[in-house]
Design an enzyme around this catalytic site. Structure first.
Site, PDB file in Angstrom:
ATOM      1  N   LYS A  22       0.825  -1.212   0.000  1.00 16.57           N
ATOM      2  CA  LYS A  22       0.000   0.000   0.000  1.00 16.57           C
ATOM      3  C   LYS A  22       0.857   1.260   0.000  1.00 16.57           C
ATOM      4  O   LYS A  22       0.643   2.192  -0.790  1.00 16.57           O
ATOM      5  CB  LYS A  22      -0.921  -0.038   1.240  1.00 16.57           C
ATOM      6  CG  LYS A  22      -1.880   1.095   1.406  1.00 16.57           C
ATOM      7  CD  LYS A  22      -1.392   2.246   2.272  1.00 16.57           C
ATOM      8  CE  LYS A  22      -1.475   2.118   3.744  1.00 16.57           C
ATOM      9  NZ  LYS A  22      -1.038   3.340   4.462  1.00 16.57           N
ATOM     10  N   ASN A  23       1.866   1.299   0.848  1.00 18.09           N
ATOM     11  CA  ASN A  23       2.654   2.532   0.965  1.00 18.09           C
ATOM     12  C   ASN A  23       3.529   2.786  -0.255  1.00 18.09           C
ATOM     13  O   ASN A  23       3.937   3.922  -0.501  1.00 18.09           O
ATOM     14  CB  ASN A  23       3.492   2.512   2.245  1.00 18.09           C
ATOM     15  CG  ASN A  23       2.627   2.767   3.467  1.00 18.09           C
ATOM     16  OD1 ASN A  23       1.483   3.213   3.338  1.00 18.09           O
ATOM     17  ND2 ASN A  23       3.146   2.480   4.650  1.00 18.09           N
ATOM     18  N   CYS A 117      -3.328   8.765   9.711  1.00 18.09           N
ATOM     19  CA  CYS A 117      -3.484   8.240  11.068  1.00 18.09           C
ATOM     20  C   CYS A 117      -2.868   9.218  12.067  1.00 18.09           C
ATOM     21  O   CYS A 117      -1.901   9.906  11.782  1.00 18.09           O
ATOM     22  CB  CYS A 117      -2.794   6.888  11.180  1.00 18.09           C
ATOM     23  SG  CYS A 117      -3.713   5.568  10.362  1.00 18.09           S
ATOM     24  N   ARG A 122       2.389  15.507  13.267  1.00 19.90           N
ATOM     25  CA  ARG A 122       3.031  14.960  12.061  1.00 19.90           C
ATOM     26  C   ARG A 122       3.527  16.123  11.208  1.00 19.90           C
ATOM     27  O   ARG A 122       2.878  16.536  10.249  1.00 19.90           O
ATOM     28  CB  ARG A 122       2.054  14.054  11.299  1.00 19.90           C
ATOM     29  CG  ARG A 122       1.697  12.798  12.082  1.00 19.90           C
ATOM     30  CD  ARG A 122       0.837  11.829  11.305  1.00 19.90           C
ATOM     31  NE  ARG A 122       1.567  11.122  10.268  1.00 19.90           N
ATOM     32  CZ  ARG A 122       1.109  10.033   9.643  1.00 19.90           C
ATOM     33  NH1 ARG A 122      -0.075   9.552   9.966  1.00 19.90           N
ATOM     34  NH2 ARG A 122       1.813   9.445   8.699  1.00 19.90           N
ATOM     35  N   ASP A 307       5.390   0.287  11.847  1.00 19.91           N
ATOM     36  CA  ASP A 307       4.072  -0.164  11.385  1.00 19.91           C
ATOM     37  C   ASP A 307       3.763  -1.602  11.797  1.00 19.91           C
ATOM     38  O   ASP A 307       2.667  -2.105  11.543  1.00 19.91           O
ATOM     39  CB  ASP A 307       3.953  -0.002   9.861  1.00 19.91           C
ATOM     40  CG  ASP A 307       3.960   1.465   9.452  1.00 19.91           C
ATOM     41  OD1 ASP A 307       3.776   2.325  10.323  1.00 19.91           O
ATOM     42  OD2 ASP A 307       4.163   1.752   8.253  1.00 19.91           O
ATOM     43  N   ARG A 399      -8.346   0.897   5.179  1.00 23.45           N
ATOM     44  CA  ARG A 399      -7.424   1.807   4.495  1.00 23.45           C
ATOM     45  C   ARG A 399      -6.216   1.065   3.942  1.00 23.45           C
ATOM     46  O   ARG A 399      -5.632   1.495   2.958  1.00 23.45           O
ATOM     47  CB  ARG A 399      -6.904   2.877   5.479  1.00 23.45           C
ATOM     48  CG  ARG A 399      -7.933   3.899   5.856  1.00 23.45           C
ATOM     49  CD  ARG A 399      -7.322   4.966   6.705  1.00 23.45           C
ATOM     50  NE  ARG A 399      -6.128   5.471   6.035  1.00 23.45           N
ATOM     51  CZ  ARG A 399      -5.252   6.297   6.583  1.00 23.45           C
ATOM     52  NH1 ARG A 399      -5.428   6.712   7.808  1.00 23.45           N
ATOM     53  NH2 ARG A 399      -4.209   6.714   5.921  1.00 23.45           N
TER      54      ARG A 399
HETATM   55  C1  EPZ Z   1       5.365   6.770   6.387  1.00 22.88           C
HETATM   56  O1  EPZ Z   1       4.728   7.899   6.956  1.00 22.88           O
HETATM   57  C2  EPZ Z   1       4.330   5.671   6.310  1.00 22.88           C
HETATM   58  N1  EPZ Z   1       3.233   6.118   5.458  1.00 22.88           N
HETATM   59  C3  EPZ Z   1       3.830   5.318   7.708  1.00 22.88           C
HETATM   60  O2  EPZ Z   1       2.987   4.189   7.593  1.00 22.88           O
HETATM   61  C4  EPZ Z   1       5.029   4.928   8.588  1.00 22.88           C
HETATM   62  O3  EPZ Z   1       4.597   4.781   9.927  1.00 22.88           O
HETATM   63  C5  EPZ Z   1       6.111   6.002   8.539  1.00 22.88           C
HETATM   64  O4  EPZ Z   1       6.469   6.312   7.150  1.00 22.88           O
HETATM   65  C6  EPZ Z   1       7.392   5.587   9.255  1.00 22.88           C
HETATM   66  O5  EPZ Z   1       7.894   4.395   8.691  1.00 22.88           O
HETATM   67  C7  EPZ Z   1       3.345   6.028   4.135  1.00 22.88           C
HETATM   68  O6  EPZ Z   1       4.328   5.552   3.587  1.00 22.88           O
HETATM   69  C8  EPZ Z   1       2.186   6.507   3.338  1.00 22.88           C
HETATM   70  P1  EPZ Z   1       7.892   9.875   8.183  1.00 22.88           P
HETATM   71  P2  EPZ Z   1       5.412   9.332   6.880  1.00 22.88           P
HETATM   72  O7  EPZ Z   1       7.909  11.161   7.444  1.00 22.88           O
HETATM   73  O8  EPZ Z   1       6.132   9.458   5.590  1.00 22.88           O
HETATM   74  C9  EPZ Z   1       9.021  12.965  11.700  1.00 22.88           C
HETATM   75  C10 EPZ Z   1       1.032   2.922   7.900  1.00 22.88           C
HETATM   76  O9  EPZ Z   1       0.624   2.379   8.963  1.00 22.88           O
HETATM   77  N2  EPZ Z   1       8.997  14.008  10.646  1.00 22.88           N
HETATM   78  O10 EPZ Z   1       8.931   8.863   7.867  1.00 22.88           O
HETATM   79  O11 EPZ Z   1       4.381  10.338   7.220  1.00 22.88           O
HETATM   80  C11 EPZ Z   1       7.645  12.426  12.023  1.00 22.88           C
HETATM   81  O12 EPZ Z   1       6.975  13.255  12.929  1.00 22.88           O
HETATM   82  C12 EPZ Z   1       1.587   4.327   7.904  1.00 22.88           C
HETATM   83  O13 EPZ Z   1       0.985   2.364   6.800  1.00 22.88           O
HETATM   84  C13 EPZ Z   1       9.412  15.284  10.951  1.00 22.88           C
HETATM   85  O14 EPZ Z   1       9.798  15.591  12.078  1.00 22.88           O
HETATM   86  O15 EPZ Z   1       6.447   9.207   8.071  1.00 22.88           O
HETATM   87  C14 EPZ Z   1       7.969  11.062  12.554  1.00 22.88           C
HETATM   88  O16 EPZ Z   1       8.314  11.161  13.895  1.00 22.88           O
HETATM   89  C15 EPZ Z   1       1.259   5.062   9.120  1.00 22.88           C
HETATM   90  N3  EPZ Z   1       9.381  16.239   9.961  1.00 22.88           N
HETATM   91  C16 EPZ Z   1       9.213  10.639  11.745  1.00 22.88           C
HETATM   92  O17 EPZ Z   1       9.736  11.856  11.210  1.00 22.88           O
HETATM   93  C17 EPZ Z   1       8.977  15.955   8.688  1.00 22.88           C
HETATM   94  O18 EPZ Z   1       8.972  16.857   7.834  1.00 22.88           O
HETATM   95  C18 EPZ Z   1       8.957   9.675  10.593  1.00 22.88           C
HETATM   96  O19 EPZ Z   1       7.935  10.203   9.745  1.00 22.88           O
HETATM   97  C19 EPZ Z   1       8.548  14.642   8.403  1.00 22.88           C
HETATM   98  C20 EPZ Z   1       8.567  13.687   9.400  1.00 22.88           C
END
Ligand code: EPZ
Length: 434
Positions: A22-23, A117, A122, A307, A399
């Protein structure tokens, strides 16, 4: 209200086919709007996040649809809008990729701040840092992110936080930028490699995806073509944990076993039987003994995936001894623990650390999913528990898991989806006739 009803106690046995990731698919579908020409993408899971994205792409003036099971065709040649509003964007996190894709294609984008979610704050500061480095002006007003650039010019971007979303977004924005963009401290998740491979197949020039240094050399244009999405690492992990949790014997197939290494190692450490094949993993209980407690720390890939954290904590709830689960990625991803405790688990949470005192068994109860993976975890808890569990808030599970209860039922789970008003006692009859 719709609910899933699970009668616990049946060991899962047999073989399950894992769907496309999915991702990965959500990233690829958005990347396809940068292409002038038709893209045929197969192994796309039919889940609600994908339906929402297809709707968004059509609203932008592109043409996207499932043309066969698992096959989406996108033709964004005529796509003419660079604005995506709150109504659809709020539903999925991956709509944030529209920022990079529209900016890359049109030099401008107007996209509502994304939803998804709720794991606490975020932020998108790293995405914005990347867009600015490429020369975009960024304004955030009235819940919309507005991006505009006369011309995108490559630069070096060092991510302060390892972010999947920022890595993909900067990659997208840099596809047509003049020169070679370098993303340093990039995320390395398999779906980042998949999005890069898709873009390269369509004519982009991206090297190093899957390492922490990605180089994107700007190209003039992308052309149509065909691509197949990789198997879903998280769906695979969910079924591996479910097999272990029910003391079953399941072959999880159509997967890339190397993507599962952190989970396979942890399950083996707990005493679960693991056998690896080329494109499958067998997960089985060696005997009827409880598993041994283990400590788990979530980390960006190749570490233990956040995840799979809720599913793993659920398995650990009945392991012998004390387990510590540390959530290093999200600041608030333990909301489901209250629900697990209502089923008899003994888990306390302090900040990003959950301490799990293993109990001999869980007992069925009505519970509510708090997000996508927590929903899957509660289904696993239901499969482990004595008696009947009712799981509400199924929209989260829908989802991201294609045919979740059908796949579980094919492995022998006593599970059924029902509207309101059904009595839990009817389950046995319902599951045998479903
Ligand atoms: C992706 O979300 C996935 N979603 C999430 O999966 C997954 O939990 C996450 O990566 C971590 O592996 C998709 O791929 C669509 P991140 P994403 O940016 O990209 C911080 C699921 O269950 N951060 O890697 O939104 C953030 O707060 C979903 O399938 C910043 O600080 O995650 C977090 O603590 C839920 N500033 C960490 O980085 C930013 O600009 C990782 O977030 C961006 C992120």
């Amino acid at each position: 209200m719709e609910k899933m009803v699970v009668l616990g106690g049946a060991p899962l046995t047999g073989r399950v086919e894992i769907s496309g990731a999915k991702n990965s698919a959500v990233g690829i579908l958005v990347a396809a709007i940068m292409v002038k020409g038709k893209c045929r993408i197969d192994n796309v899971p039919h889940v609600s996040d994908i339906d929402v994205l297809i709707e968004i792409i059509n609203n932008l003036g592109g043409k996207a649809a499932f043309v066969a099971p698992g096959v989406v065709e996108i033709d964004a040649t005529e796509l003419n809008s660079f604005e995506a509003g709150y109504e659809t964007v709020r539903k999925i996190r991956a709509s944030s990729y529209l920022m990079g894709a529209l900016l890359g294609r049109f030099g401008k984008a107007r996209v509502a701040l994304p939803g998804g979610c709720d794991f606490g704050v975020r932020p998108i500061d790293q995405h914005i840092k990347g867009f600015k480095a490429l020369g975009a002006e960024v304004t955030i007003e009235h819940g919309m992110v507005e991006l505009a650039a006369e011309k995108l010019v490559a630069d070096n971007v060092y991510l302060d936080v390892v972010s999947v979303g920022a890595t993909i977004n900067i990659m997208l924005a840099a596809v047509f930028a003049e020169g070679t963009t370098v993303i340093d401290s990039a995320a390395k998740e398999p779906h980042i490699v998949d999005v890069a491979n898709f873009l390269n197949c369509m004519g982009a020039n991206i090297r190093g995806a899957g390492t922490d240094l990605i180089r994107i050399k700007g190209v003039e244009e992308l052309h149509g073509g065909s691509f197949s999405v990789i198997p879903d690492q998280i769906e695979a992990g969910t079924f591996m944990i479910a097999a272990a949790a029910t003391h079953g014997d399941v072959i999880v197939s159509n997967i890339i076993p190397e993507h599962m290494e952190s989970l396979s190692a942890k399950l083996a450490e707990m005493g679960v039987g693991i056998e690896e094949y080329d494109e499958a993993i067998r997960v089985y209980a060696k005997d009827g003994e409880p598993y041994v407690a283990a400590n788990v720390k979530t980390q960006p890939h190749p570490g233990f995936p956040t995840d799979l954290q809720p599913q793993m904590a659920t398995l650990l709830a009945t392991a012998k001894g004390t387990s510590i689960v540390t959530e290093n990625v999200w600041d608030n991803r333990f909301k489901y623990i209250g629900e697990l405790n209502r089923m008899g688990a003994n888990i306390s949470v302090e900040g990003r650390i959950a301490t799990i005192e293993g109990t001999p068994y869980l007992t069925g109860a009505p519970v509510s999913a708090t997000d996508l993976r927590a929903g899957a975890a509660l289904v696993i808890a239901g499969l482990m528990a004595h008696g009947v569990t009712e799981i509400y808030n199924l929209k989260y599970i829908d989802r991201g898991y294609e045919g979740f209860e059908d796949k579980l039922r094919s492995l022998g789970a006593q599970i059924a989806r029902r509207g309101s008003g059904r009595r839990a006692e009817d389950l046995e009859e319902e599951t045998t006739t479903a």
